[in-house]
Design a protein around this motif. Structure first.
Motif, PDB file in Angstrom:
ATOM      1  N   ASP A  15       0.715  -1.324  -0.123  1.00  0.00           N
ATOM      2  CA  ASP A  15      -0.162   0.139   0.124  1.00  0.00           C
ATOM      3  C   ASP A  15       0.931   1.230  -0.274  1.00  0.00           C
ATOM      4  OD1 ASP A  15      -2.329  -1.351   0.067  1.00  0.00           O
ATOM      5  OD2 ASP A  15      -2.423  -1.347   2.107  1.00  0.00           O
ATOM      6  N   ALA A  16       1.589   1.213   0.525  1.00  0.00           N
ATOM      7  CA  ALA A  16       2.520   2.089   1.145  1.00  0.00           C
ATOM      8  C   ALA A  16       3.539   2.567  -0.416  1.00  0.00           C
ATOM      9  CB  ALA A  16       3.797   1.973   1.663  1.00  0.00           C
ATOM     10  N   VAL A  17       3.994   1.998  -1.098  1.00  0.00           N
ATOM     11  CA  VAL A  17       4.243   1.767  -2.752  1.00  0.00           C
ATOM     12  C   VAL A  17       3.151   2.602  -3.922  1.00  0.00           C
ATOM     13  CG1 VAL A  17       5.290   0.579  -4.762  1.00  0.00           C
ATOM     14  CG2 VAL A  17       6.147  -0.062  -2.273  1.00  0.00           C
ATOM     15  N   LEU A  18       2.327   1.639  -3.548  1.00  0.00           N
ATOM     16  CA  LEU A  18       1.236   2.242  -4.227  1.00  0.00           C
ATOM     17  C   LEU A  18       0.710   3.020  -4.190  1.00  0.00           C
ATOM     18  CD1 LEU A  18      -1.443  -0.466  -4.024  1.00  0.00           C
ATOM     19  CD2 LEU A  18       0.239  -0.319  -5.815  1.00  0.00           C
ATOM     20  N   ALA A  19       0.483   3.409  -3.001  1.00  0.00           N
ATOM     21  CA  ALA A  19      -0.031   5.595  -2.632  1.00  0.00           C
ATOM     22  C   ALA A  19       1.203   6.460  -3.040  1.00  0.00           C
ATOM     23  CB  ALA A  19       0.296   5.756  -1.314  1.00  0.00           C
ATOM     24  N   VAL A  20       3.095   6.092  -3.597  1.00  0.00           N
ATOM     25  CA  VAL A  20       3.366   6.683  -4.329  1.00  0.00           C
ATOM     26  C   VAL A  20       3.447   6.792  -5.479  1.00  0.00           C
ATOM     27  CG1 VAL A  20       6.132   7.294  -4.552  1.00  0.00           C
ATOM     28  CG2 VAL A  20       5.435   7.000  -2.585  1.00  0.00           C
ATOM     29  N   LEU A  21       3.514   5.974  -5.994  1.00  0.00           N
ATOM     30  CA  LEU A  21       2.802   5.817  -7.496  1.00  0.00           C
ATOM     31  C   LEU A  21       1.389   6.731  -7.919  1.00  0.00           C
ATOM     32  CD1 LEU A  21       3.075   2.244  -8.207  1.00  0.00           C
ATOM     33  CD2 LEU A  21       4.497   3.366 -10.005  1.00  0.00           C
ATOM     34  N   GLN A  22       0.396   6.373  -7.191  1.00  0.00           N
ATOM     35  CA  GLN A  22      -0.729   7.820  -7.039  1.00  0.00           C
ATOM     36  C   GLN A  22      -0.780   9.100  -6.978  1.00  0.00           C
ATOM     37  OE1 GLN A  22      -3.061   5.327  -4.383  1.00  0.00           O
ATOM     38  NE2 GLN A  22      -3.424   3.829  -6.696  1.00  0.00           N
ATOM     39  N   SER A  23       1.105   9.634  -6.303  1.00  0.00           N
ATOM     40  CA  SER A  23       1.626  10.752  -6.394  1.00  0.00           C
ATOM     41  C   SER A  23       2.123  11.081  -7.755  1.00  0.00           C
ATOM     42  CB  SER A  23       2.559  10.553  -4.916  1.00  0.00           C
ATOM     43  OG  SER A  23       3.634  10.440  -5.643  1.00  0.00           O
ATOM     44  N   ASP A  24       3.012  12.313  -6.759  1.00  0.00           N
ATOM     45  CA  ASP A  24       2.719  13.365  -7.979  1.00  0.00           C
ATOM     46  C   ASP A  24       4.413  12.762  -8.164  1.00  0.00           C
ATOM     47  OD1 ASP A  24       0.615  14.997  -8.682  1.00  0.00           O
ATOM     48  OD2 ASP A  24       1.220  16.382  -7.317  1.00  0.00           O
ATOM     49  N   TRP A  25       4.892  11.960  -7.511  1.00  0.00           N
ATOM     50  CA  TRP A  25       6.312  12.397  -7.302  1.00  0.00           C
ATOM     51  C   TRP A  25       6.799  10.639  -6.906  1.00  0.00           C
ATOM     52  CZ3 TRP A  25      10.080  16.191  -7.452  1.00  0.00           C
ATOM     53  CH2 TRP A  25       8.729  17.926  -6.275  1.00  0.00           C
ATOM     54  N   LEU A  26       7.524  10.575  -8.348  1.00  0.00           N
ATOM     55  CA  LEU A  26       8.490   8.721  -7.866  1.00  0.00           C
ATOM     56  C   LEU A  26       9.277   8.689  -8.464  1.00  0.00           C
ATOM     57  CD1 LEU A  26       6.224   7.803 -11.777  1.00  0.00           C
ATOM     58  CD2 LEU A  26       5.809   7.566  -9.053  1.00  0.00           C
ATOM     59  N   THR A  27      10.234   9.648  -8.077  1.00  0.00           N
ATOM     60  CA  THR A  27      11.782   9.771  -8.338  1.00  0.00           C
ATOM     61  C   THR A  27      12.625  10.476  -7.037  1.00  0.00           C
ATOM     62  OG1 THR A  27      12.163  11.332  -9.646  1.00  0.00           O
ATOM     63  CG2 THR A  27      12.020   9.346 -10.825  1.00  0.00           C
ATOM     64  N   GLN A  28      12.514  11.793  -7.360  1.00  0.00           N
ATOM     65  CA  GLN A  28      12.935  12.287  -6.699  1.00  0.00           C
ATOM     66  C   GLN A  28      12.404  13.148  -5.578  1.00  0.00           C
ATOM     67  OE1 GLN A  28      16.411  10.968  -5.396  1.00  0.00           O
ATOM     68  NE2 GLN A  28      17.801  12.159  -4.364  1.00  0.00           N
ATOM     69  N   GLY A  29      11.524  12.460  -4.973  1.00  0.00           N
ATOM     70  CA  GLY A  29      10.809  13.425  -4.358  1.00  0.00           C
ATOM     71  C   GLY A  29      10.775  13.910  -2.492  1.00  0.00           C
ATOM     72  N   PRO A  30       9.501  13.657  -1.922  1.00  0.00           N
ATOM     73  CA  PRO A  30       9.553  13.824  -0.468  1.00  0.00           C
ATOM     74  C   PRO A  30       9.677  12.619   0.155  1.00  0.00           C
ATOM     75  CG  PRO A  30       7.236  14.521  -1.440  1.00  0.00           C
ATOM     76  CD  PRO A  30       8.460  13.785  -2.210  1.00  0.00           C
ATOM     77  N   THR A  31       9.032  11.876  -0.486  1.00  0.00           N
ATOM     78  CA  THR A  31       9.042  10.146   0.956  1.00  0.00           C
ATOM     79  C   THR A  31      10.398   9.625   1.328  1.00  0.00           C
ATOM     80  OG1 THR A  31       7.107   9.678  -0.803  1.00  0.00           O
ATOM     81  CG2 THR A  31       8.764   7.798   0.670  1.00  0.00           C
ATOM     82  N   ILE A  32      11.433   9.961   0.182  1.00  0.00           N
ATOM     83  CA  ILE A  32      13.283  10.357   0.706  1.00  0.00           C
ATOM     84  C   ILE A  32      13.419  10.930   1.343  1.00  0.00           C
ATOM     85  CG2 ILE A  32      15.171  10.970  -0.425  1.00  0.00           C
ATOM     86  CD1 ILE A  32      14.512   9.850  -3.348  1.00  0.00           C
ATOM     87  N   ASP A  33      12.347  12.849   1.803  1.00  0.00           N
ATOM     88  CA  ASP A  33      13.385  13.111   2.731  1.00  0.00           C
ATOM     89  C   ASP A  33      12.454  12.194   3.745  1.00  0.00           C
ATOM     90  OD1 ASP A  33      14.738  14.856   1.096  1.00  0.00           O
ATOM     91  OD2 ASP A  33      12.673  16.299   0.910  1.00  0.00           O
ATOM     92  N   ALA A  34      11.277  11.717   4.010  1.00  0.00           N
ATOM     93  CA  ALA A  34      11.010  11.389   4.441  1.00  0.00           C
ATOM     94  C   ALA A  34      11.684  10.135   5.515  1.00  0.00           C
ATOM     95  CB  ALA A  34       9.959  11.147   4.731  1.00  0.00           C
ATOM     96  N   PHE A  35      12.244   9.379   4.708  1.00  0.00           N
ATOM     97  CA  PHE A  35      12.918   7.737   4.828  1.00  0.00           C
ATOM     98  C   PHE A  35      14.606   8.714   5.271  1.00  0.00           C
ATOM     99  CE2 PHE A  35      15.370   3.934   2.527  1.00  0.00           C
ATOM    100  CZ  PHE A  35      14.877   2.960   4.150  1.00  0.00           C
ATOM    101  N   GLU A  36      14.875   8.966   4.776  1.00  0.00           N
ATOM    102  CA  GLU A  36      16.166   9.928   5.259  1.00  0.00           C
ATOM    103  C   GLU A  36      16.598  10.033   6.771  1.00  0.00           C
ATOM    104  OE1 GLU A  36      18.614  11.098   1.334  1.00  0.00           O
ATOM    105  OE2 GLU A  36      17.211  12.291   2.697  1.00  0.00           O
ATOM    106  N   GLN A  37      15.054  11.199   6.705  1.00  0.00           N
ATOM    107  CA  GLN A  37      15.271  11.510   8.958  1.00  0.00           C
ATOM    108  C   GLN A  37      14.464  10.696   9.392  1.00  0.00           C
ATOM    109  OE1 GLN A  37      11.703  14.894   8.421  1.00  0.00           O
ATOM    110  NE2 GLN A  37      12.982  15.980   6.587  1.00  0.00           N
ATOM    111  N   ALA A  38      13.589   9.043   8.406  1.00  0.00           N
ATOM    112  CA  ALA A  38      13.338   8.837   9.932  1.00  0.00           C
ATOM    113  C   ALA A  38      14.331   7.582  10.159  1.00  0.00           C
ATOM    114  CB  ALA A  38      12.271   7.071   8.992  1.00  0.00           C
ATOM    115  N   VAL A  39      15.321   7.182   9.405  1.00  0.00           N
ATOM    116  CA  VAL A  39      16.454   6.227   9.972  1.00  0.00           C
ATOM    117  C   VAL A  39      17.005   7.160  10.492  1.00  0.00           C
ATOM    118  CG1 VAL A  39      18.221   5.189   9.258  1.00  0.00           C
ATOM    119  CG2 VAL A  39      15.925   4.646   7.673  1.00  0.00           C
ATOM    120  N   ALA A  40      17.394   8.193  10.304  1.00  0.00           N
ATOM    121  CA  ALA A  40      18.414   8.742  11.012  1.00  0.00           C
ATOM    122  C   ALA A  40      18.262   8.915  12.497  1.00  0.00           C
ATOM    123  CB  ALA A  40      18.839  10.479  10.657  1.00  0.00           C
ATOM    124  N   ALA A  41      16.956   9.365  12.763  1.00  0.00           N
ATOM    125  CA  ALA A  41      16.373   9.524  13.784  1.00  0.00           C
ATOM    126  C   ALA A  41      16.411   7.979  14.806  1.00  0.00           C
ATOM    127  CB  ALA A  41      14.617   9.920  14.073  1.00  0.00           C
TER     128      ALA A  41
END
Length: 390
Positions: A15-41
């Protein structure tokens, strides 16, 4: 076939991947920032820089450390090729430090002795890549002390160790290494299908890592050589690469991260169960490194061949025939033809070579059931104890 490792993907991940497929961003978008911040935290680090795989992460970490032609990178021979190749990508020379016979990680006492010799010869390493083999860190406290004494940069290759701990803190926190590299390959602790990340606490390293993953390009006016031409403007300020992760991968990784504790707990349970079920066999079982709590990416046993009627290869092939996808981690890097052409030879690192002659990686992953593990143990027992198999 019961594999040695396998991803655990559920509907929430899909479902998480499908949500991105249905969004405006597929490559370098906000989910990458969220992933980076979550792993760092999660790892108590200041910055995370996501890339397309852990090999790319190691490469740009070495470049960020200033590694280049005329420099030396040292690492363990008991690792995947990338831990050494990252130095060669930078034009540096590579050398190895033999492994600890107890933990199978880089032997920090051997490193200390080798550093004394190298200092006298004027050939100290600029970077030491400390591999957290199988999911547990090596003696990072002593390694950090050596790094300060001999002025080299420590990069922890923690590709196996997402969710592991050392000295009471998460691996990746940056207390003992300038940079830590994680892998999110499908057989690792969590997956983004492919992907890697560099963690660091140093803002200047984080800035350079971000440039290097994307062609050496910046949109930051403070990093430019002249005033911006407008909101569209960017500059390439150094030679970089296209090592970017996609938002699709980051979405899977971010979803998987929510399950990290459960994945590690299951791996720890399976490892403890192996320790109990295999203790009476002529095997050398994994030993814990002081201060380290492993994430158990791998569960490796060593055959005590003097007490067996079968060879290493016969046991390995017998287990494969029994439907168990055992593997061998790793062939010592210095024995690869590429590195032998650089001057390395059989006998250079005897502990790693001795390990290679005995090691077998048994299945361990969250989806491995107790009954499947019982079957693995049964077949291990059969192939190393019975004098003949009809």
């Amino acid at each position: 076939m019961i594999p040695y490792g396998r991803q655990s993907v559920d509907q929430a991940d899909i479902d998480a991947v499908l949500a991105v497929l249905q969004s405006d961003w597929l490559t370098q978008g906000p989910t990458i920032d969220a992933f980076e911040q979550a792993v760092a935290a999660r790892c108590e680090a200041a910055f995370g820089v996501a890339v397309c795989n852990a090999t790319a992460a190691l490469h740009i970490a070495c470049l960020a450390a200033g590694l280049g032609p005329g420099d030396w990178l040292w690492t363990s021979p008991n690792t995947f090729l990338a831990s050494a190749n990252c130095g060669r990508y930078c034009g540096a020379d590579v050398d190895f430090v033999d492994i600890d016979p107890q933990t199978w990680n880089l032997d920090v006492e051997a490193l200390a002795g080798k550093l004394q010799v190298a200092q006298a010869m004027g050939r100290l390493p600029k970077v030491v890549v400390a591999v957290a083999f199988s999911g547990q860190s090596c003696d990072m406290r002593q390694l950090a002390e050596l790094a300060e004494r001999y002025a080299f940069t420590v990069i922890e290759d923690a590709s196996h160790a997402v969710g592991a701990r050392y000295a009471g803190r998460p691996v990746g926190c940056g207390e003992f290494a300038a940079m830590t590299v994680f892998s999110f390959h499908p057989v690792k602790i969590i997956t983004s299908a492919e992907g890697g990340m560099v963690l660091t606490n140093r803002p200047e390293l984080a800035d350079r890592l971000r440039r290097l993953r994307s062609h050496g390009m910046t949109r930051d006016p403070q990093q430019m050589s002249e005033a911006s031409h407008g909101p569209w403007y960017y500059q390439q300020v150094e030679l970089g690469f296209n090592y970017r992760m996609t938002d699709l991968q980051a979405a899977l990784g971010l979803s998987q991260l929510k399950k990290l504790d459960g994945f590690v707990q299951r791996r720890q349970y399976l490892a403890a169960r192996y320790q109990q079920l295999l203790q009476d066999l002529p095997l050398t079982l994994p030993k814990a490194q002081a201060d380290a709590q492993s994430a158990w990416h791998l569960y490796v046993v060593r055959l005590q061949l003097d007490g067996l009627q079968r060879s290493h290869r016969q046991v390995f092939e017998g287990l494969r025939e029994a439907g168990i996808g055992v593997n061998l981690h790793y062939i010592p890097v210095h024995l690869q033809p590429y590195y032998q052409a650089l001057g390395f030879a059989q006998g250079d690192f005897p502990e790693a070579e001795h390990y290679y002659a005995e090691a077998i990686s048994l299945p361990i992953y969250p989806g491995l059931s107790d009954s499947e593990q019982d079957y693995v143990v049964q077949q291990v027992r059969r192939w190393i104890q019975e004098p003949s198999i009809s």
